[in-house]
Design a protein around this motif. Structure first.
Motif, PDB file in Angstrom:
ATOM      1  N   ASP A 119      77.624  10.411  43.977  1.00  0.00           N
ATOM      2  CA  ASP A 119      78.399  11.388  43.227  1.00  0.00           C
ATOM      3  C   ASP A 119      79.417  12.074  44.149  1.00  0.00           C
ATOM      4  OD1 ASP A 119      79.305  13.138  41.275  1.00  0.00           O
ATOM      5  OD2 ASP A 119      77.318  13.884  40.758  1.00  0.00           O
ATOM      6  N   ASP A 121      79.817  15.231  44.543  1.00  0.00           N
ATOM      7  CA  ASP A 121      79.439  16.628  44.735  1.00  0.00           C
ATOM      8  C   ASP A 121      79.321  17.058  46.201  1.00  0.00           C
ATOM      9  OD1 ASP A 121      77.182  15.058  45.032  1.00  0.00           O
ATOM     10  OD2 ASP A 121      75.890  16.331  43.809  1.00  0.00           O
ATOM     11  N   GLN A 139      87.083  12.470  40.580  1.00  0.00           N
ATOM     12  CA  GLN A 139      86.317  12.396  39.332  1.00  0.00           C
ATOM     13  C   GLN A 139      86.691  11.148  38.546  1.00  0.00           C
ATOM     14  OE1 GLN A 139      83.782  14.756  38.239  1.00  0.00           O
ATOM     15  NE2 GLN A 139      83.395  12.843  37.159  1.00  0.00           N
ATOM     16  N   ASN A 143      84.100   8.106  37.630  1.00  0.00           N
ATOM     17  CA  ASN A 143      83.908   7.647  36.258  1.00  0.00           C
ATOM     18  C   ASN A 143      84.159   6.146  36.118  1.00  0.00           C
ATOM     19  OD1 ASN A 143      83.219  10.239  35.468  1.00  0.00           O
ATOM     20  ND2 ASN A 143      85.276  10.735  34.738  1.00  0.00           N
TER      21      ASN A 143
END
Length: 180
Positions: A119, A121, A139, A143
């Motif tokens: 991810d 993050d 992002q 995706n």
């Protein structure tokens, strides 16, 4: 039979760190990303034509590490792979809006036992080869990777959190992949 676990995701999501940590935890090895060495040697400016030798170099490196693992004292340990042809596909399409047929053929031909999708993050860390520090691009790339994994049959797990949480989640997922 050698089990192969691929770690993928956008740049600066801890793929190399996680690969090394998993290899240490399982007492095995990991295959680094060939593109990094290629671009450090040839310069950070690249063209669409560079993607094909990078892809071929990644596959050769993966095959070399797989053979070394099979010849090792622990041949049944998993091989962790930092980057595969999905990464090459995403890179080609994101930057150049196209992908070499060779890369697509290799996606269809190669078999892996699990994917760990990192991810976004973690904080983005700049280096001379990274191109997309903005959150919107990161992002969007995440995706794209997630969509690829959802639409294929190899098991996968999303890995997020701090480095400690990521390692714990990756170990749980890897144990599941190895048992399957």
């Amino acid at each position: 039979m050698l089990k192969k676990i691929v770690i993928i995701g956008p740049e600066s999501t801890g793929k190399s760190t996680l690969s090394a940590q998993l290899a240490t935890y399982y007492g095995t090895s990991w295959c680094p990303e060939f593109a990094r060495e290629y671009l450090l040697k040839n310069g950070p400016q690249y063209t669409y034509e560079d993607l094909l030798p990078i892809a071929k170099g990644q596959l050769a490196l993966e095959d070399q590490f797989a053979q070394t693992q099979l010849n090792s004292a622990k041949p049944n340990g998993p091989l962790f792979i930092d980057t595969d042809m999905y990464v090459m596909k995403v890179w080609g399409e994101f930057v150049f809006d196209r992908c070499h047929k060779f890369i697509l053929d290799q996606i269809a031909a190669r078999h892996y036992d699990g994917y760990l999708l990192c991810d976004i993050d973690l904080p983005w860390e700049p280096d001379q080869l990274r191109e997309h520090p903005d959150l919107a691009s990161r992002q969007r790339l995440f995706n794209i990777y997630k969509d690829l994994l959802v639409n294929q049959s190899t098991p996968w797990e999303e890995i997020g959190g701090n480095y400690e949480d990521r390692l714990a989640a990756a170990i749980r997922a890897t144990d599941h992949f190895l048992a399957g």
